[in-house]
Design a protein around this motif. Structure first.
Motif, PDB file in Angstrom:
ATOM      1  N   ALA A  55       1.314  -3.421  10.638  1.00  0.00           N
ATOM      2  CA  ALA A  55       2.752  -3.091  10.602  1.00  0.00           C
ATOM      3  C   ALA A  55       3.306  -2.310   9.454  1.00  0.00           C
ATOM      4  O   ALA A  55       4.214  -1.557   9.578  1.00  0.00           O
ATOM      5  CB  ALA A  55       3.406  -4.395  10.827  1.00  0.00           C
ATOM      6  N   ASN A  56       2.983  -2.557   8.332  1.00  0.00           N
ATOM      7  CA  ASN A  56       3.435  -1.974   6.904  1.00  0.00           C
ATOM      8  C   ASN A  56       3.079  -0.425   7.055  1.00  0.00           C
ATOM      9  O   ASN A  56       4.042   0.422   6.793  1.00  0.00           O
ATOM     10  CB  ASN A  56       3.065  -2.632   5.750  1.00  0.00           C
ATOM     11  N   CYS A  57       1.968  -0.100   7.565  1.00  0.00           N
ATOM     12  CA  CYS A  57       1.533   1.364   7.781  1.00  0.00           C
ATOM     13  C   CYS A  57       2.152   1.876   8.733  1.00  0.00           C
ATOM     14  O   CYS A  57       2.636   3.155   8.514  1.00  0.00           O
ATOM     15  CB  CYS A  57       0.081   1.550   7.933  1.00  0.00           C
ATOM     16  N   ARG A  58       2.510   1.202   9.788  1.00  0.00           N
ATOM     17  CA  ARG A  58       3.352   1.897  10.734  1.00  0.00           C
ATOM     18  C   ARG A  58       4.839   2.296  10.187  1.00  0.00           C
ATOM     19  O   ARG A  58       5.483   3.363  10.870  1.00  0.00           O
ATOM     20  CB  ARG A  58       3.328   1.190  12.056  1.00  0.00           C
ATOM     21  N   ASN A  59       5.359   1.256   9.722  1.00  0.00           N
ATOM     22  CA  ASN A  59       6.599   1.622   9.298  1.00  0.00           C
ATOM     23  C   ASN A  59       6.914   2.517   8.066  1.00  0.00           C
ATOM     24  O   ASN A  59       7.927   3.272   8.047  1.00  0.00           O
ATOM     25  CB  ASN A  59       7.246   0.466   8.406  1.00  0.00           C
ATOM     26  N   ARG A  60       5.637   2.837   7.517  1.00  0.00           N
ATOM     27  CA  ARG A  60       5.424   4.102   6.547  1.00  0.00           C
ATOM     28  C   ARG A  60       5.307   5.332   7.135  1.00  0.00           C
ATOM     29  O   ARG A  60       5.455   6.451   6.733  1.00  0.00           O
ATOM     30  CB  ARG A  60       4.557   3.719   5.594  1.00  0.00           C
ATOM     31  N   GLY A  61       5.146   5.585   8.432  1.00  0.00           N
ATOM     32  CA  GLY A  61       4.903   6.630   9.274  1.00  0.00           C
ATOM     33  C   GLY A  61       3.318   7.030   9.622  1.00  0.00           C
ATOM     34  O   GLY A  61       3.113   7.926  10.113  1.00  0.00           O
ATOM     35  N   TYR A  62       2.480   5.959   9.302  1.00  0.00           N
ATOM     36  CA  TYR A  62       1.114   6.074   9.943  1.00  0.00           C
ATOM     37  C   TYR A  62       0.926   5.675  11.247  1.00  0.00           C
ATOM     38  O   TYR A  62       1.293   4.587  11.335  1.00  0.00           O
ATOM     39  CB  TYR A  62       0.286   5.624   8.684  1.00  0.00           C
ATOM     40  N   LYS A  63       1.072   6.522  12.226  1.00  0.00           N
ATOM     41  CA  LYS A  63       0.571   6.359  13.450  1.00  0.00           C
ATOM     42  C   LYS A  63      -0.371   5.333  13.926  1.00  0.00           C
ATOM     43  O   LYS A  63      -0.308   4.595  14.919  1.00  0.00           O
ATOM     44  CB  LYS A  63       0.973   7.390  14.611  1.00  0.00           C
ATOM     45  N   ASN A  64      -1.430   5.507  13.121  1.00  0.00           N
ATOM     46  CA  ASN A  64      -2.745   4.643  13.683  1.00  0.00           C
ATOM     47  C   ASN A  64      -2.653   3.321  12.865  1.00  0.00           C
ATOM     48  O   ASN A  64      -3.461   2.432  13.019  1.00  0.00           O
ATOM     49  CB  ASN A  64      -3.975   5.507  13.313  1.00  0.00           C
ATOM     50  N   GLY A  65      -1.819   3.018  12.126  1.00  0.00           N
ATOM     51  CA  GLY A  65      -1.902   1.782  11.532  1.00  0.00           C
ATOM     52  C   GLY A  65      -2.419   1.827  10.103  1.00  0.00           C
ATOM     53  O   GLY A  65      -2.597   2.625   9.580  1.00  0.00           O
ATOM     54  N   GLY A  66      -3.200   0.540   9.877  1.00  0.00           N
ATOM     55  CA  GLY A  66      -4.105   0.576   8.805  1.00  0.00           C
ATOM     56  C   GLY A  66      -5.110  -0.497   9.102  1.00  0.00           C
ATOM     57  O   GLY A  66      -5.487  -1.169  10.124  1.00  0.00           O
ATOM     58  N   TYR A  67      -6.012  -0.785   7.938  1.00  0.00           N
ATOM     59  CA  TYR A  67      -7.228  -1.821   7.937  1.00  0.00           C
ATOM     60  C   TYR A  67      -7.327  -2.382   6.456  1.00  0.00           C
ATOM     61  O   TYR A  67      -6.992  -1.773   5.696  1.00  0.00           O
ATOM     62  CB  TYR A  67      -8.533  -1.271   8.433  1.00  0.00           C
ATOM     63  N   CYS A  68      -7.629  -3.596   6.357  1.00  0.00           N
ATOM     64  CA  CYS A  68      -7.710  -4.279   5.208  1.00  0.00           C
ATOM     65  C   CYS A  68      -9.085  -3.959   4.603  1.00  0.00           C
ATOM     66  O   CYS A  68     -10.238  -3.896   5.271  1.00  0.00           O
ATOM     67  CB  CYS A  68      -7.659  -5.662   5.251  1.00  0.00           C
ATOM     68  N   THR A  69      -9.202  -3.789   3.289  1.00  0.00           N
ATOM     69  CA  THR A  69     -10.455  -3.597   2.443  1.00  0.00           C
ATOM     70  C   THR A  69     -10.309  -4.496   1.401  1.00  0.00           C
ATOM     71  O   THR A  69      -9.436  -5.412   1.212  1.00  0.00           O
ATOM     72  CB  THR A  69     -10.471  -2.303   1.958  1.00  0.00           C
ATOM     73  N   ILE A  70     -11.144  -4.671   0.328  1.00  0.00           N
ATOM     74  CA  ILE A  70     -11.061  -5.552  -0.654  1.00  0.00           C
ATOM     75  C   ILE A  70     -10.230  -5.155  -1.791  1.00  0.00           C
ATOM     76  O   ILE A  70      -9.673  -5.871  -2.475  1.00  0.00           O
ATOM     77  CB  ILE A  70     -12.475  -5.489  -1.165  1.00  0.00           C
ATOM     78  N   ASN A  71      -9.780  -3.855  -1.622  1.00  0.00           N
ATOM     79  CA  ASN A  71      -8.498  -3.342  -2.516  1.00  0.00           C
ATOM     80  C   ASN A  71      -7.371  -3.668  -2.086  1.00  0.00           C
ATOM     81  O   ASN A  71      -6.569  -3.173  -2.678  1.00  0.00           O
ATOM     82  CB  ASN A  71      -8.922  -1.941  -2.798  1.00  0.00           C
ATOM     83  N   GLY A  72      -7.324  -3.826  -0.849  1.00  0.00           N
ATOM     84  CA  GLY A  72      -5.739  -4.089  -0.349  1.00  0.00           C
ATOM     85  C   GLY A  72      -5.642  -3.257   0.982  1.00  0.00           C
ATOM     86  O   GLY A  72      -6.825  -3.135   1.677  1.00  0.00           O
ATOM     87  N   CYS A  73      -4.516  -2.895   1.523  1.00  0.00           N
ATOM     88  CA  CYS A  73      -4.552  -2.412   2.805  1.00  0.00           C
ATOM     89  C   CYS A  73      -4.600  -0.870   2.782  1.00  0.00           C
ATOM     90  O   CYS A  73      -4.027  -0.030   1.706  1.00  0.00           O
ATOM     91  CB  CYS A  73      -3.079  -2.435   3.111  1.00  0.00           C
ATOM     92  N   GLN A  74      -5.346  -0.221   3.621  1.00  0.00           N
ATOM     93  CA  GLN A  74      -5.675   1.244   3.639  1.00  0.00           C
ATOM     94  C   GLN A  74      -5.099   1.996   4.838  1.00  0.00           C
ATOM     95  O   GLN A  74      -5.338   1.179   6.109  1.00  0.00           O
ATOM     96  CB  GLN A  74      -7.302   1.678   3.636  1.00  0.00           C
ATOM     97  N   CYS A  75      -4.031   2.738   4.946  1.00  0.00           N
ATOM     98  CA  CYS A  75      -3.412   3.402   6.080  1.00  0.00           C
ATOM     99  C   CYS A  75      -4.065   4.222   6.581  1.00  0.00           C
ATOM    100  O   CYS A  75      -4.943   5.158   5.939  1.00  0.00           O
ATOM    101  CB  CYS A  75      -1.883   3.593   5.743  1.00  0.00           C
ATOM    102  N   LEU A  76      -4.017   4.558   7.940  1.00  0.00           N
ATOM    103  CA  LEU A  76      -4.619   5.527   8.615  1.00  0.00           C
ATOM    104  C   LEU A  76      -3.941   6.821   9.116  1.00  0.00           C
ATOM    105  O   LEU A  76      -2.539   6.359   9.392  1.00  0.00           O
ATOM    106  CB  LEU A  76      -5.516   4.977   9.977  1.00  0.00           C
ATOM    107  N   ARG A  77      -4.113   7.937   9.035  1.00  0.00           N
ATOM    108  CA  ARG A  77      -3.322   9.136   9.294  1.00  0.00           C
ATOM    109  C   ARG A  77      -3.211   9.060  10.801  1.00  0.00           C
ATOM    110  O   ARG A  77      -3.859   8.756  11.657  1.00  0.00           O
ATOM    111  CB  ARG A  77      -3.761  10.224   8.964  1.00  0.00           C
TER     112      ARG A  77
END
Length: 77
Positions: A55-77
């Protein structure tokens, strides 16, 4: 045959003695210890919840959303 009877009596005697010693040690050994204060610390890496990350990645404009890693959230382009 007599030797087997003597050995059996000896083993029974040892079993009774060990049971008595075990009962004596458990009666005097019951001590309840109070737990101390538990200190909690934040983990060294940011916590990530997958649906919040998407949800946070989509709100920032990344249409594919994101995924969780050990370092936090990574947004997809």
């Amino acid at each position: 045959m007599k030797a087997a009877v003597v050995v059996a009596i000896f083993l029974a005697f040892l079993a009774v003695v060990s049971c008595v010693e075990l009962e004596k040690s458990t009666e005097s050994g019951h001590v309840i210890q109070k737990r101390g204060v538990t200190i909690t610390a934040k983990p060294p890496f940011p916590r990530c919840v997958f649906y919040e990350c998407i949800a946070n990645c989509r709100n920032r404009g990344y249409k594919n959303g994101g995924y969780c890693t050990i370092n936090g959230c990574q947004c997809l382009r």
